[in-house]
Design a protein around this motif. Structure first.
Motif, PDB file in Angstrom:
ATOM      1  N   GLY A  31       0.774  -1.378   0.221  1.00  0.00           N
ATOM      2  CA  GLY A  31       0.000   0.048   0.102  1.00  0.00           C
ATOM      3  C   GLY A  31       0.600   1.570  -0.096  1.00  0.00           C
ATOM      4  N   GLN A  32       2.259   1.203  -0.208  1.00  0.00           N
ATOM      5  CA  GLN A  32       2.793   2.419  -0.190  1.00  0.00           C
ATOM      6  C   GLN A  32       3.064   2.822  -1.416  1.00  0.00           C
ATOM      7  N   ARG A  33       3.572   3.898  -1.757  1.00  0.00           N
ATOM      8  CA  ARG A  33       3.645   4.863  -2.852  1.00  0.00           C
ATOM      9  C   ARG A  33       4.721   3.723  -3.781  1.00  0.00           C
ATOM     10  N   SER A  34       4.720   3.920  -5.090  1.00  0.00           N
ATOM     11  CA  SER A  34       5.543   3.103  -6.055  1.00  0.00           C
ATOM     12  C   SER A  34       6.096   4.056  -6.928  1.00  0.00           C
ATOM     13  N   GLU A  35       7.213   3.752  -7.151  1.00  0.00           N
ATOM     14  CA  GLU A  35       7.879   4.561  -8.349  1.00  0.00           C
ATOM     15  C   GLU A  35       7.475   4.061  -9.613  1.00  0.00           C
ATOM     16  N   LEU A  36       7.072   2.629  -9.890  1.00  0.00           N
ATOM     17  CA  LEU A  36       6.431   2.404 -11.065  1.00  0.00           C
ATOM     18  C   LEU A  36       4.918   2.726 -11.247  1.00  0.00           C
ATOM     19  N   ASN A 144      -0.576  -3.382  -5.419  1.00  0.00           N
ATOM     20  CA  ASN A 144       0.233  -2.635  -4.711  1.00  0.00           C
ATOM     21  C   ASN A 144      -0.621  -2.414  -3.403  1.00  0.00           C
ATOM     22  N   GLN A 145      -1.992  -2.195  -3.774  1.00  0.00           N
ATOM     23  CA  GLN A 145      -2.951  -1.805  -2.728  1.00  0.00           C
ATOM     24  C   GLN A 145      -4.281  -2.175  -3.188  1.00  0.00           C
ATOM     25  N   VAL A 146      -5.228  -2.708  -2.171  1.00  0.00           N
ATOM     26  CA  VAL A 146      -6.608  -2.900  -2.592  1.00  0.00           C
ATOM     27  C   VAL A 146      -7.308  -1.761  -2.220  1.00  0.00           C
ATOM     28  N   HIS A 147      -8.180  -1.054  -2.906  1.00  0.00           N
ATOM     29  CA  HIS A 147      -8.967  -0.077  -2.300  1.00  0.00           C
ATOM     30  C   HIS A 147     -10.413  -0.550  -1.612  1.00  0.00           C
ATOM     31  N   THR A 148     -10.880  -1.357  -2.294  1.00  0.00           N
ATOM     32  CA  THR A 148     -12.104  -1.918  -1.896  1.00  0.00           C
ATOM     33  C   THR A 148     -12.522  -3.578  -2.235  1.00  0.00           C
ATOM     34  N   ALA A 156     -16.669 -12.369  -4.906  1.00  0.00           N
ATOM     35  CA  ALA A 156     -16.057 -11.056  -3.909  1.00  0.00           C
ATOM     36  C   ALA A 156     -15.106 -10.705  -5.074  1.00  0.00           C
ATOM     37  N   VAL A 157     -15.220  -9.173  -5.072  1.00  0.00           N
ATOM     38  CA  VAL A 157     -14.742  -8.308  -5.690  1.00  0.00           C
ATOM     39  C   VAL A 157     -13.572  -7.402  -5.240  1.00  0.00           C
ATOM     40  N   PHE A 158     -12.495  -7.608  -5.636  1.00  0.00           N
ATOM     41  CA  PHE A 158     -11.290  -6.756  -5.369  1.00  0.00           C
ATOM     42  C   PHE A 158     -11.018  -5.703  -6.108  1.00  0.00           C
ATOM     43  N   GLU A 159     -10.827  -4.338  -5.771  1.00  0.00           N
ATOM     44  CA  GLU A 159     -10.370  -3.427  -6.701  1.00  0.00           C
ATOM     45  C   GLU A 159      -9.375  -2.546  -6.243  1.00  0.00           C
ATOM     46  N   GLY A 160      -8.392  -2.220  -6.997  1.00  0.00           N
ATOM     47  CA  GLY A 160      -7.352  -1.346  -6.571  1.00  0.00           C
ATOM     48  C   GLY A 160      -6.226  -0.827  -7.467  1.00  0.00           C
ATOM     49  N   GLU A 161      -4.857  -1.022  -7.057  1.00  0.00           N
ATOM     50  CA  GLU A 161      -4.018  -0.618  -7.990  1.00  0.00           C
ATOM     51  C   GLU A 161      -2.869  -1.467  -7.972  1.00  0.00           C
ATOM     52  N   GLY A 162      -1.873  -1.589  -8.903  1.00  0.00           N
ATOM     53  CA  GLY A 162      -0.729  -2.352  -8.845  1.00  0.00           C
ATOM     54  C   GLY A 162      -0.004  -1.970 -10.024  1.00  0.00           C
ATOM     55  N   TYR A 163       1.260  -2.661 -10.260  1.00  0.00           N
ATOM     56  CA  TYR A 163       2.095  -2.208 -11.341  1.00  0.00           C
ATOM     57  C   TYR A 163       2.867  -3.527 -12.130  1.00  0.00           C
ATOM     58  N   TYR A 164       3.031  -3.270 -13.365  1.00  0.00           N
ATOM     59  CA  TYR A 164       3.755  -4.516 -13.776  1.00  0.00           C
ATOM     60  C   TYR A 164       5.102  -4.542 -13.510  1.00  0.00           C
ATOM     61  N   GLY A 165       5.752  -5.444 -13.456  1.00  0.00           N
ATOM     62  CA  GLY A 165       7.181  -5.919 -13.113  1.00  0.00           C
ATOM     63  C   GLY A 165       7.270  -6.274 -11.580  1.00  0.00           C
ATOM     64  N   ALA A 166       8.181  -6.197 -11.177  1.00  0.00           N
ATOM     65  CA  ALA A 166       8.453  -6.596  -9.691  1.00  0.00           C
ATOM     66  C   ALA A 166       9.594  -5.765  -8.905  1.00  0.00           C
ATOM     67  N   TYR A 167       9.084  -5.535  -7.481  1.00  0.00           N
ATOM     68  CA  TYR A 167      10.323  -5.042  -7.105  1.00  0.00           C
ATOM     69  C   TYR A 167      11.348  -6.119  -6.481  1.00  0.00           C
ATOM     70  N   VAL A 168      12.279  -5.559  -6.322  1.00  0.00           N
ATOM     71  CA  VAL A 168      13.607  -6.776  -6.355  1.00  0.00           C
ATOM     72  C   VAL A 168      14.094  -6.444  -4.966  1.00  0.00           C
ATOM     73  N   ILE A 169      14.166  -7.722  -4.128  1.00  0.00           N
ATOM     74  CA  ILE A 169      14.840  -7.440  -2.950  1.00  0.00           C
ATOM     75  C   ILE A 169      16.278  -8.129  -3.131  1.00  0.00           C
ATOM     76  N   TRP A 170      16.965  -7.352  -2.946  1.00  0.00           N
ATOM     77  CA  TRP A 170      18.613  -7.579  -3.246  1.00  0.00           C
ATOM     78  C   TRP A 170      19.059  -8.723  -2.159  1.00  0.00           C
ATOM     79  N   LEU A 171      19.457  -9.875  -2.520  1.00  0.00           N
ATOM     80  CA  LEU A 171      20.205 -10.872  -1.483  1.00  0.00           C
ATOM     81  C   LEU A 171      21.485 -10.679  -1.541  1.00  0.00           C
ATOM     82  N   THR A 172      21.994 -10.888  -0.293  1.00  0.00           N
ATOM     83  CA  THR A 172      23.297 -10.843  -0.056  1.00  0.00           C
ATOM     84  C   THR A 172      23.825 -11.912   0.660  1.00  0.00           C
ATOM     85  N   HIS A 173      25.201 -12.128   1.001  1.00  0.00           N
ATOM     86  CA  HIS A 173      25.556 -13.343   1.652  1.00  0.00           C
ATOM     87  C   HIS A 173      25.361 -13.137   3.138  1.00  0.00           C
TER      88      HIS A 173
END
Length: 173
Positions: A31-36, A144-148, A156-173
């Motif tokens: 539900g946070q702001r998206s750069e996409l 990204n977020q469901v509004h209703t 059951a009907v879910f409406e909201g907004e999202g984005y194409y693509g995926a956020y990436v979580i960088w994995l490290t050792h």
């Protein structure tokens, strides 16, 4: 590409059908702001499918709520406690506003995961630490977020907004 996993489940993004196996939910910072660029989506799930998709995670959630309520002698969801912790089928029959709130607040990720799994999605394993392609497990339309959350015509009907693509979580050792 399959757009329905069983009769009646459908997701539209920007008014066009979207493959259910490539539908996911932002796990962190939901539900946070998206750069996409955000795009509207509408997911319609028959109530019968909703019950079968969420039966296990819903019951697990109920057990956790019941145990927490007993341990802390107060409830984070007093409406659920007052209703007697009904299963999802009873919630659909008698407690739709409460169920809609629970789906909105607690069960979106579980629902998206169950729909993906039932639609044939199989999670790849990362090939190595920091693997950008599989670090987030798949590329998809990310909710990204469901509004209703509402109920209409046996769905059951879910409406909201999202984005194409995926956020990436960088994995490290």
């Amino acid at each position: 590409m399959t757009f329905e996993q069983e009769p009646g489940i459908r997701c539209d993004v920007d008014g066009r059908p979207h493959a259910l196996a490539l539908l996911g939910c932002r796990e962190l910072n939901y539900g946070q702001r998206s750069e996409l660029p955000l795009r509207p989506f509408r997911l319609s799930v028959p109530e019968t499918a909703l019950a079968s998709l969420l039966d296990e995670p819903f019951n697990r959630f109920l057990r956790t709520c019941r145990e927490d309520d007993l341990q802390y002698e107060e409830s984070d969801l007093p409406e659920l406690q007052q209703a007697g912790y009904p299963d999802i089928t009873a919630m659909l029959a008698d407690h739709r506003p409460l169920l809609a709130g629970m789906l909105y607040d607690f069960m979106i990720f579980d629902l998206m995961t169950a729909i993906g799994r039932a639609s044939g999605y199989r999670s790849p394993d990362a090939r190595y630490w920091g693997d950008v392609e599989t670090a987030d497990r798949r590329a998809y339309f990310t909710v990204n977020q469901v509004h209703t959350v509402s109920f209409a015509d046996g769905h059951a009907v879910f409406e909201g907004e999202g984005y194409y693509g995926a956020y990436v979580i960088w994995l490290t050792h």
